[in-house]
Write a protein that holds these residues in place. Structure first.
Motif, PDB file in Angstrom:
ATOM      1  N   MET A 186       0.855  -1.187   0.000  1.00 20.55           N
ATOM      2  CA  MET A 186       0.000   0.000   0.000  1.00 20.55           C
ATOM      3  C   MET A 186       0.891   1.237   0.000  1.00 20.55           C
ATOM      4  O   MET A 186       2.121   1.142   0.075  1.00 20.55           O
ATOM      5  CB  MET A 186      -0.913  -0.017   1.235  1.00 20.55           C
ATOM      6  N   ASN A 187       0.262   2.404  -0.079  1.00 21.99           N
ATOM      7  CA  ASN A 187       1.029   3.647  -0.044  1.00 21.99           C
ATOM      8  C   ASN A 187       1.027   4.199   1.378  1.00 21.99           C
ATOM      9  O   ASN A 187      -0.036   4.278   2.015  1.00 21.99           O
ATOM     10  CB  ASN A 187       0.415   4.667  -1.007  1.00 21.99           C
ATOM     11  N   SER A 188       2.188   4.621   1.849  1.00 24.64           N
ATOM     12  CA  SER A 188       2.302   5.060   3.240  1.00 24.64           C
ATOM     13  C   SER A 188       1.443   6.306   3.514  1.00 24.64           C
ATOM     14  O   SER A 188       1.115   6.578   4.669  1.00 24.64           O
ATOM     15  CB  SER A 188       3.762   5.330   3.582  1.00 24.64           C
ATOM     16  N   ALA A 189       1.096   7.036   2.462  1.00 23.22           N
ATOM     17  CA  ALA A 189       0.238   8.211   2.671  1.00 23.22           C
ATOM     18  C   ALA A 189      -1.123   7.801   3.229  1.00 23.22           C
ATOM     19  O   ALA A 189      -1.824   8.612   3.854  1.00 23.22           O
ATOM     20  CB  ALA A 189       0.070   8.970   1.350  1.00 23.22           C
ATOM     21  N   ASP A 190      -1.506   6.538   3.023  1.00 27.42           N
ATOM     22  CA  ASP A 190      -2.799   6.055   3.513  1.00 27.42           C
ATOM     23  C   ASP A 190      -2.763   5.610   4.975  1.00 27.42           C
ATOM     24  O   ASP A 190      -3.797   5.263   5.549  1.00 27.42           O
ATOM     25  CB  ASP A 190      -3.262   4.861   2.670  1.00 27.42           C
ATOM     26  N   LEU A 191      -1.557   5.542   5.586  1.00 32.30           N
ATOM     27  CA  LEU A 191      -1.473   5.046   6.969  1.00 32.30           C
ATOM     28  C   LEU A 191      -2.182   6.008   7.925  1.00 32.30           C
ATOM     29  O   LEU A 191      -1.932   7.216   7.898  1.00 32.30           O
ATOM     30  CB  LEU A 191      -0.009   4.908   7.404  1.00 32.30           C
ATOM     31  N   ASP A 214      -8.989  -1.148   0.086  1.00 33.71           N
ATOM     32  CA  ASP A 214      -9.606  -2.111  -0.835  1.00 33.71           C
ATOM     33  C   ASP A 214      -8.510  -2.888  -1.552  1.00 33.71           C
ATOM     34  O   ASP A 214      -7.614  -2.288  -2.140  1.00 33.71           O
ATOM     35  CB  ASP A 214     -10.432  -1.377  -1.910  1.00 33.71           C
ATOM     36  N   MET A 215      -8.626  -4.191  -1.509  1.00 33.12           N
ATOM     37  CA  MET A 215      -7.641  -5.019  -2.205  1.00 33.12           C
ATOM     38  C   MET A 215      -8.028  -5.099  -3.680  1.00 33.12           C
ATOM     39  O   MET A 215      -9.146  -5.493  -4.010  1.00 33.12           O
ATOM     40  CB  MET A 215      -7.591  -6.409  -1.590  1.00 33.12           C
ATOM     41  N   ILE A 216      -7.079  -4.733  -4.552  1.00 34.08           N
ATOM     42  CA  ILE A 216      -7.435  -4.667  -5.986  1.00 34.08           C
ATOM     43  C   ILE A 216      -6.708  -5.716  -6.816  1.00 34.08           C
ATOM     44  O   ILE A 216      -6.868  -5.766  -8.034  1.00 34.08           O
ATOM     45  CB  ILE A 216      -7.138  -3.259  -6.568  1.00 34.08           C
ATOM     46  N   VAL A 233      -2.628  -4.123  -2.515  1.00 39.29           N
ATOM     47  CA  VAL A 233      -2.489  -5.336  -3.327  1.00 39.29           C
ATOM     48  C   VAL A 233      -1.961  -6.434  -2.423  1.00 39.29           C
ATOM     49  O   VAL A 233      -1.026  -6.208  -1.641  1.00 39.29           O
ATOM     50  CB  VAL A 233      -1.525  -5.061  -4.516  1.00 39.29           C
ATOM     51  N   ARG A 234      -2.581  -7.587  -2.514  1.00 39.21           N
ATOM     52  CA  ARG A 234      -2.064  -8.764  -1.800  1.00 39.21           C
ATOM     53  C   ARG A 234      -0.683  -9.070  -2.386  1.00 39.21           C
ATOM     54  O   ARG A 234      -0.544  -9.151  -3.617  1.00 39.21           O
ATOM     55  CB  ARG A 234      -3.022  -9.941  -2.054  1.00 39.21           C
ATOM     56  N   GLY A 250     -13.607 -10.203   2.777  1.00 40.35           N
ATOM     57  CA  GLY A 250     -13.678 -10.114   1.319  1.00 40.35           C
ATOM     58  C   GLY A 250     -12.487  -9.336   0.809  1.00 40.35           C
ATOM     59  O   GLY A 250     -11.343  -9.701   1.098  1.00 40.35           O
ATOM     60  N   ASP A 251     -12.720  -8.264   0.096  1.00 37.17           N
ATOM     61  CA  ASP A 251     -11.621  -7.454  -0.417  1.00 37.17           C
ATOM     62  C   ASP A 251     -11.323  -6.248   0.474  1.00 37.17           C
ATOM     63  O   ASP A 251     -10.528  -5.385   0.111  1.00 37.17           O
ATOM     64  CB  ASP A 251     -11.938  -6.957  -1.840  1.00 37.17           C
TER      65      ASP A 251
END
Ligand code: AMP
Ligand code: MG
Length: 421
Positions: free
Chosen positions: A74-79, A88-90, A109-110, A134-135
């Motif tokens: 993920m992007n650290s900006a989202d922490l 959301d897993m894409i 992303v997984r 789920g996702d």
């Protein structure tokens, strides 16, 4: 070495004061140059050999920025620092199967260990710290930006020297070379070391023993030590205690050898004819090195070959080989790691007796106590002729030149045999 005189003025002669071990090693190392020949070998065959040229990496290692964990990229900006992060897993990124696309705000992303970190992501959250529905992926705030990501080139950057000339190639280095995609390397040729024993009392394995005769064991220990060092070991057998025989043996040995190692015949009693034979054949000094076992030692050159005349006693042979000859042969092989063997400190379980004047290499058994302390047990008073002490032992107990008694419980310096090869 320019002349016989040069050698002698450096501490030679039976009457000269004994040389300290370090001085002897330094003097010898100052004489040694690596062998000149090199060869190119497939990387696996280069195990145990010595790099003759720097290896510059043609690639980044790792080649792509990748995950060090199984988890979610993920992007650290989202922490969210003091709360839960919800993403959301894409998609999925597996090792060798990158995720094609970019991770946008609020997405993840997984990702599996070793997989490329997808565009837009810079941080991996371990799967154990995540709740999935789920996702929807949720985790708590104790995450650090950039964590669990291995940057491209962080181990070795393209254009960096990955391994330097003089490196002894062990399994780790062979693996490193493979990680660069390197299939072949240039290594020094193996030093050719001719060895023989001197002594009228010596018989070789397979021959019957007459009265007063003994089997020659030094040629076997020397062969073993040379082989473990990666030298080409060439056995010239036993040479009789006669001037002509020794002179001839030196002339033969010097042909094509990088070094000659002999045992016996360098103590005061029988040194004279060896001295004369060696003077005729090359430039050799007789040194008294302040170590026990193994005081007398001859060192010099016969023709182009380095010459090491070791004492005859079987444990003296091993002690002088490991302490003096081995660093020289490593340098001859082109190795840069010629520093003294690893020394650790251990508590002696036995009192040890030494005499002042020589550094003693007593044989010991190193072990670990239940509470983790290193213990060493001396093998008692053992003569330098007793080879079984080297077999029973797994280390040298190194006692300093100043002598004196060592009591049970004292700390002593120990060189594990494993450090020698
Ligand atoms: P030297 O240095 O020739 O006076 O020998 C010292 C002692 O080591 C003598 O007891 C020799 O018999 C013994 N010795 C010499 N060479 C060997 C050998 N190659 N193998 C076993 N013992 C040896
Ligand atoms: Mg002898």
């Amino acid at each position: 070495m320019s002349s016989r005189k040069d050698v002698d003025c450096c501490g030679g002669g039976h009457s000269a004061p004994a040389l300290q071990l370090e001085d002897a090693v330094q003097r010898i190392l100052a004489e040694v140059r690596p062998v000149s020949g090199t060869q190119v070998l497939p990387v696996r065959s280069a195990l145990g050999r010595v790099l003759a040229a720097d290896v510059v990496s043609p690639v980044n290692v790792p080649s792509h920025t990748n995950s060090a964990m199984d988890g979610y990229a993920m992007n650290s900006a989202d922490l969210v620092n003091d709360g839960e992060t919800c993403l959301d897993m894409i998609g999925v990124a597996a090792a060798g199967q990158p995720f094609v696309g970019e991770v946008q705000q609020g997405q993840c992303v997984r990702i599996m260990t070793g997989a490329s970190v997808p565009a837009g992501a810079d941080t991996v959250v371990m799967q154990e710290q995540v709740t999935r529905d789920g996702d929807r992926v949720t985790f708590a705030g104790r995450q650090k930006a950039g964590q669990h990501v291995r940057q491209a080139g962080e181990d070795i950057a393209a254009g960096d020297v990955a391994l330097h000339a003089g490196t002894h190639l062990m399994p780790a280095e062979i693996g490193m070379l493979a990680s660069l995609g390197t299939g072949e390397v240039r290594v020094y040729r193996r030093p050719r070391v001719v060895f023989f024993s001197t002594g009228d009392e010596l018989r070789s394995v397979g021959e019957p023993l007459g009265d007063g005769q003994i089997y020659d064991s030094n040629r076997y220990t020397i062969h073993g030590m040379l082989s473990r060092l990666g030298c080409e070991a060439i056995d010239m057998g036993v040479v009789r205690d006669e001037y002509e025989a020794v002179e001839e043996a030196f002339a033969t040995a010097a042909r094509g050898a990088d070094a000659i190692v002999t045992s016996g015949g360098v103590s005061v009693g029988d040194a004279d004819y060896v001295t004369r034979a060696l003077e005729a054949a090359g430039t050799v000094g007789f040194w008294r090195v302040a170590m026990k076992p193994g005081r007398p030692l001859a060192f010099g050159r016969v023709g182009e070959a380095l010459f090491f005349g070791l004492p005859g006693n079987p444990t003296s042979v091993m002690a002088t080989f490991y302490q003096i000859v081995q660093p020289a042969l490593k340098a001859l092989a082109g190795r840069s790691d010629v520093s003294p063997p690893l020394t650790v400190t251990a508590e002696t379980t036995t009192a040890l007796r030494t005499k002042p004047g020589r550094r003693e290499f007593q044989r010991g058994v190193l072990s670990r106590a239940d509470d983790g302390r290193l213990l060493v047990t001396g093998l008692g008073h053992q003569g330098s002729g007793i080879l079984s002490s080297m077999s029973t032992a797994n280390c040298f107990i190194v006692l300093p030149e100043d002598g004196g008694a060592v009591s049970e419980g004292d700390l002593v310096a120990v060189q594990p045999f494993a450090a020698f090869v």
